[in-house]
Design an enzyme around this catalytic site. Structure first.
Site, PDB file in Angstrom:
ATOM      1  CB  SER A 296       5.453  -4.762   9.209  1.00  0.00           C
ATOM      2  OG  SER A 296       5.642  -4.056  10.431  1.00  0.00           O
TER       3      SER A 296
ATOM      4  CE1 TYR B 220       8.651  -3.925  12.898  1.00  0.00           C
ATOM      5  CE2 TYR B 220      10.499  -4.114  14.400  1.00  0.00           C
ATOM      6  CZ  TYR B 220       9.937  -4.354  13.172  1.00  0.00           C
ATOM      7  OH  TYR B 220      10.661  -5.027  12.199  1.00  0.00           O
TER       8      TYR B 220
ATOM      9  CB  THR C 156      18.523  -6.719   7.047  1.00  0.00           C
ATOM     10  OG1 THR C 156      18.421  -7.994   7.673  1.00  0.00           O
ATOM     11  CG2 THR C 156      18.787  -6.921   5.571  1.00  0.00           C
TER      12      THR C 156
ATOM     13  CB  ALA D 107       9.322 -10.820   7.382  1.00  0.00           C
TER      14      ALA D 107
ATOM     15  CG  LEU E 236       9.068  -9.643   3.767  1.00  0.00           C
ATOM     16  CD1 LEU E 236       8.589 -11.013   3.310  1.00  0.00           C
ATOM     17  CD2 LEU E 236      10.167  -9.177   2.825  1.00  0.00           C
TER      18      LEU E 236
ATOM     19  CG  ASN F 206      -6.813  -9.847   6.172  1.00  0.00           C
ATOM     20  OD1 ASN F 206      -7.760 -10.547   6.547  1.00  0.00           O
ATOM     21  ND2 ASN F 206      -6.827  -8.532   6.257  1.00  0.00           N
TER      22      ASN F 206
ATOM     23  CG  ASN G 232      -0.199   0.114   2.524  1.00  0.00           C
ATOM     24  OD1 ASN G 232       1.028   0.017   2.553  1.00  0.00           O
ATOM     25  ND2 ASN G 232      -0.927   0.304   3.621  1.00  0.00           N
TER      26      ASN G 232
ATOM     27  CG  LEU H 158      -4.867  -9.795  -1.159  1.00  0.00           C
ATOM     28  CD1 LEU H 158      -5.167  -8.522  -1.937  1.00  0.00           C
ATOM     29  CD2 LEU H 158      -3.383  -9.859  -0.832  1.00  0.00           C
TER      30      LEU H 158
HETATM   31  N1  LIG Z   1      15.169  -4.283   7.550  1.00  0.00           N
HETATM   32  C1  LIG Z   1      15.442  -4.901   8.681  1.00  0.00           C
HETATM   33  O1  LIG Z   1      16.545  -4.749   9.240  1.00  0.00           O
HETATM   34  C2  LIG Z   1      14.431  -5.823   9.317  1.00  0.00           C
HETATM   35  C3  LIG Z   1      14.772  -6.470  10.512  1.00  0.00           C
HETATM   36  C4  LIG Z   1      13.847  -7.298  11.114  1.00  0.00           C
HETATM   37  C5  LIG Z   1      12.621  -7.534  10.518  1.00  0.00           C
HETATM   38  N2  LIG Z   1      12.310  -6.922   9.354  1.00  0.00           N
HETATM   39  C6  LIG Z   1      10.976  -7.161   8.788  1.00  0.00           C
HETATM   40  O2  LIG Z   1      11.043  -7.322   7.380  1.00  0.00           O
HETATM   41  C7  LIG Z   1       9.897  -6.732   6.771  1.00  0.00           C
HETATM   42  C8  LIG Z   1      10.341  -5.734   5.702  1.00  0.00           C
HETATM   43  O3  LIG Z   1      11.130  -4.710   6.306  1.00  0.00           O
HETATM   44  P1  LIG Z   1      11.780  -3.547   5.434  1.00  0.00           P
HETATM   45  O4  LIG Z   1      13.029  -3.160   6.097  1.00  0.00           O
HETATM   46  O5  LIG Z   1      11.804  -3.978   4.012  1.00  0.00           O
HETATM   47  O6  LIG Z   1      10.713  -2.384   5.648  1.00  0.00           O
HETATM   48  P2  LIG Z   1      10.092  -1.389   4.574  1.00  0.00           P
HETATM   49  O7  LIG Z   1       9.364  -0.339   5.335  1.00  0.00           O
HETATM   50  O8  LIG Z   1      11.111  -0.962   3.583  1.00  0.00           O
HETATM   51  O9  LIG Z   1       9.056  -2.320   3.813  1.00  0.00           O
HETATM   52  C9  LIG Z   1       7.794  -2.669   4.349  1.00  0.00           C
HETATM   53  C10 LIG Z   1       6.783  -2.636   3.219  1.00  0.00           C
HETATM   54  O10 LIG Z   1       5.486  -3.008   3.741  1.00  0.00           O
HETATM   55  C11 LIG Z   1       4.519  -2.158   3.170  1.00  0.00           C
HETATM   56  N3  LIG Z   1       3.345  -2.139   4.055  1.00  0.00           N
HETATM   57  C12 LIG Z   1       3.289  -1.711   5.335  1.00  0.00           C
HETATM   58  N4  LIG Z   1       2.031  -1.835   5.800  1.00  0.00           N
HETATM   59  C13 LIG Z   1       1.292  -2.377   4.789  1.00  0.00           C
HETATM   60  C14 LIG Z   1      -0.072  -2.756   4.653  1.00  0.00           C
HETATM   61  N5  LIG Z   1      -0.958  -2.585   5.655  1.00  0.00           N
HETATM   62  N6  LIG Z   1      -0.483  -3.288   3.491  1.00  0.00           N
HETATM   63  C15 LIG Z   1       0.382  -3.455   2.463  1.00  0.00           C
HETATM   64  N7  LIG Z   1       1.682  -3.115   2.527  1.00  0.00           N
HETATM   65  C16 LIG Z   1       2.131  -2.582   3.677  1.00  0.00           C
HETATM   66  C17 LIG Z   1       5.227  -0.808   3.066  1.00  0.00           C
HETATM   67  O11 LIG Z   1       4.611   0.093   2.180  1.00  0.00           O
HETATM   68  C18 LIG Z   1       6.622  -1.221   2.624  1.00  0.00           C
HETATM   69  O12 LIG Z   1       6.722  -1.286   1.223  1.00  0.00           O
HETATM   70  C19 LIG Z   1       9.085  -6.098   7.884  1.00  0.00           C
HETATM   71  O13 LIG Z   1       8.040  -6.963   8.236  1.00  0.00           O
HETATM   72  C20 LIG Z   1      10.063  -5.971   9.027  1.00  0.00           C
HETATM   73  O14 LIG Z   1       9.430  -6.047  10.263  1.00  0.00           O
HETATM   74  C21 LIG Z   1      13.180  -6.059   8.735  1.00  0.00           C
END
Ligand SMILES: NC(=O)c1ccc[n+]([C@@H]2O[C@H](COP(=O)([O-])OP(=O)(O)OC[C@H]3O[C@@H](n4cnc5c(N)ncnc54)[C@H](O)[C@@H]3O)[C@@H](O)[C@H]2O)c1
Length: 345
Positions: free
Chosen positions: A107, A177, A207, A146, A105, A131, A64, A93
């Protein structure tokens, strides 16, 4: 499903192949699959989509754009096996056709984002996860969550094994979170035990890599943009707190290995080389050839003091370990931020 979702699904993008071949890591030998990636326009989601496309999978990304990027979708949409659905996963969905895997993923993930979107973060971890699980159940698909090392909170056990239950403040600034991910893990296990969904939980540690947003408040983008601009590098606290960094292609390969394994997890995915935040700031400065000074600012509330995964479970069960060393990964990320700054200028 969002109003615009079904037409978007039917509208396969036709055009030249994007640079998915340039994705780091070894291609995996797997039969082509159709995979849904929620959060596919985000940092990790984009890397995961590229790897899946490189390896011959069909990918349906759902996002979104609450923190994701249209430019990621524009790049991936050039691949004929990629479809994008603009939808909020907190709304039910439906995806027509076969689905083999649902990689969940979606969030907000950075402290700046989840502080700005507290209720949305709770909802995507709870209703959004429900969902995504319903979608997997409807299609008999494998589901991978994730999750995050934040479920361990400010850990009292070091390094953190999956058997550690964590030390989380349920009402602190990070709780939206941390607790939404803890709920998401519990819900995932409930669907596994009571509804027979084939689930897996990955606990992802810090990451980093090309594609991170410069303004999301995370440490690596902040250090790199400051170093490249010659501005003071802001280290929180006295910088003695530790982090274990994992390059993004390693993390997404770990998610795929978990998806392929059929294992329920939880499985830690993260770098094993623990560094202090101050050391990291100095390394970024050195690699950037920067003359930036280092300044110290207040430590955020509930900031974890130590962070290092015990990755023996991932090694034993998935044969996974990070391959990209910290210096190499930092160099590649610095190059990317340098390009971004150059094009912005
Ligand atoms: N990057 C890290 O270091 C890290 C570490 C631990 C866990 N994670 C997990 O990995 C996942 C991705 O993280 P990221 O770093 O890519 O974050 P990010 O914010 O770049 O990507 C998250 C994506 O989810 C989408 N999103 C959020 N809410 C939504 C909804 N209600 N419906 C549809 N899309 C939605 C956002 O628009 C975004 O594109 C997350 O779940 C995060 O918790 C990431």
């Amino acid at each position: 499903m969002g109003q615009d979702a079904t037409p978007a699904l039917r509208q396969q993008a036709q055009s030249a192949a994007p640079p998915v071949e340039a994705v780091a890591g070894q291609p995996r030998e797997r039969s082509p699959q159709r995979v849904i990636v929620t959060g596919g326009a985000g940092f990790l989601g984009a890397w995961l989509c590229r790897q899946l496309l490189r390896d011959g999978c069909e990918v349906v990304a759902v996002d979104n754009f609450v923190t994701g990027s249209q430019s990621v979708v524009d790049e991936l949409a050039a691949h004929p096996a990629f479809t994008f659905v603009q939808a909020d996963i907190t709304q039910a969905l439906d995806v027509p056709g076969r689905v083999d895997q649902v990689m969940h993923l979606a969030s907000p993930a950075s402290p700046v984002h989840y502080a700005a979107l507290p209720v949305e973060t709770m909802l995507v971890g709870s209703v959004g996860t429900m969902n995504a699980l319903d979608l997997a159940q409807a299609h008999g698909a494998r589901f991978v969550l994730a999750s995050t090392s934040e479920v361990y909170g400010d850990p009292l056990v070091h390094p953190q094994p999956e058997t550690y239950w964590g030390n989380v403040n349920p009402v602190g600034p990070r709780s939206v979170y941390d607790e939404s991910k803890r709920f998401a893990e519990a819900l995932t296990m409930a669907y596994r035990t009571s509804r027979g969904v084939d689930t897996g939980i990955a606990r992802i540690f810090n990451t980093y890599g090309p594609g991170m947003r410069a303004d999301d408040g995370r440490m690596i983008p902040a250090f790199m943009t400051q170093a490249l601009k010659g501005e003071p590098i802001t280290v929180t606290g006295d910088g003695s707190q530790t982090r274990s960094l994992c390059f993004v292609s390693d993390t997404t390969e770990g998610l795929r290995a978990l998806a392929a394994s059929g294992h329920p997890g939880p499985v830690n995915l993260g770098g094993t080389q623990e560094v202090t935040v101050l050391e990291l700031a100095r390394t970024v400065c050195r690699l950037a050839g920067s003359t930036s000074s280092i300044t110290f600012v207040d430590l955020p509330e509930d900031d974890p003091r130590v962070r290092r995964p015990d990755t023996s479970r991932a090694e034993e069960l998935l044969g996974w370990r990070p391959r990209v060393g910290v210096e190499e990964g930092l160099r590649r990320t610095l190059d990317w931020f340098e390009d971004q700054l150059r094009s912005a200028a």
